[in-house]
Scaffold this motif. Structure first.
Motif, PDB file in Angstrom:
ATOM      1  N   SER A  88       4.287 -21.022 -36.584  1.00 21.44           N
ATOM      2  CA  SER A  88       3.254 -20.480 -35.698  1.00 21.44           C
ATOM      3  C   SER A  88       3.756 -20.358 -34.268  1.00 21.44           C
ATOM      4  CB  SER A  88       1.985 -21.338 -35.744  1.00 21.44           C
ATOM      5  OG  SER A  88       2.194 -22.577 -35.124  1.00 21.44           O
ATOM      6  N   ASP A  93       2.138 -13.989 -33.127  1.00 27.25           N
ATOM      7  CA  ASP A  93       1.297 -12.831 -33.439  1.00 27.25           C
ATOM      8  C   ASP A  93       1.735 -12.163 -34.736  1.00 27.25           C
ATOM      9  OD1 ASP A  93       3.704 -11.919 -32.465  1.00 27.25           O
ATOM     10  OD2 ASP A  93       2.836 -10.254 -31.346  1.00 27.25           O
ATOM     11  N   ALA A  96      -0.606  -9.843 -36.586  1.00 26.32           N
ATOM     12  CA  ALA A  96      -1.072  -8.674 -35.850  1.00 26.32           C
ATOM     13  C   ALA A  96      -0.194  -7.441 -36.082  1.00 26.32           C
ATOM     14  CB  ALA A  96      -1.142  -8.988 -34.359  1.00 26.32           C
ATOM     15  N   ARG A  97       1.001  -7.650 -36.603  1.00 31.88           N
ATOM     16  CA  ARG A  97       1.905  -6.500 -36.772  1.00 31.88           C
ATOM     17  C   ARG A  97       2.907  -6.778 -37.888  1.00 31.88           C
ATOM     18  NH1 ARG A  97       6.880  -7.647 -33.769  1.00 31.88           N
ATOM     19  NH2 ARG A  97       6.632  -9.654 -32.785  1.00 31.88           N
TER      20      ARG A  97
END
Length: 116
Positions: A88, A93, A96-97
């Motif tokens: 993490s 992120d 997110a992508r």
């Protein structure tokens, strides 16, 4: 830590006492986050283990604290938790992508890991 203990099969008073004892071992990182290192966690239970004369009694203690019956189960669970925490941090992120292979390797390097 307190969220983790809420899932443990301990009475509320025992959870609070254990949380207080483990909280004393927590270290604050440079970014202000609190962490309980595997070394501190292990040292805590090594100290307790020295006061318990029978292995079965110690395993019962661990089971009551964490719901596991074997020390190796606890270590595997802790290793998974530390791995998830590390991932993490390296991939904050990630959901997110999508990452290309090169971007994935770049994130690993940025997190201090060397891809093979």
């Amino acid at each position: 830590l307190k969220e983790t203990l809420l899932e443990a099969p301990l009475a509320a008073a025992a959870q609070q006492r254990l949380a207080g004892e483990l909280e004393q071992l927590v270290e604050r990182r440079l970014d202000g986050k609190k962490v309980l290192s595997l070394t501190s966690f292990s040292t805590y239970y090594l100290g307790i283990g020295q006061s318990v004369s029978q292995d079965g009694d110690f395993e019962q203690l661990l089971s009551s604290h964490w719901g596991y019956t074997d020390v190796s189960d606890i270590l595997v669970s802790m290793a998974r938790q530390f791995a998830l925490i590390g991932l993490s941090q390296v991939f904050p992120d990630a959901l997110a992508r999508e990452l290309t292979t090169a971007a994935f390797e770049g994130q690993l390097r940025q997190g201090g890991l060397q891809p093979r």
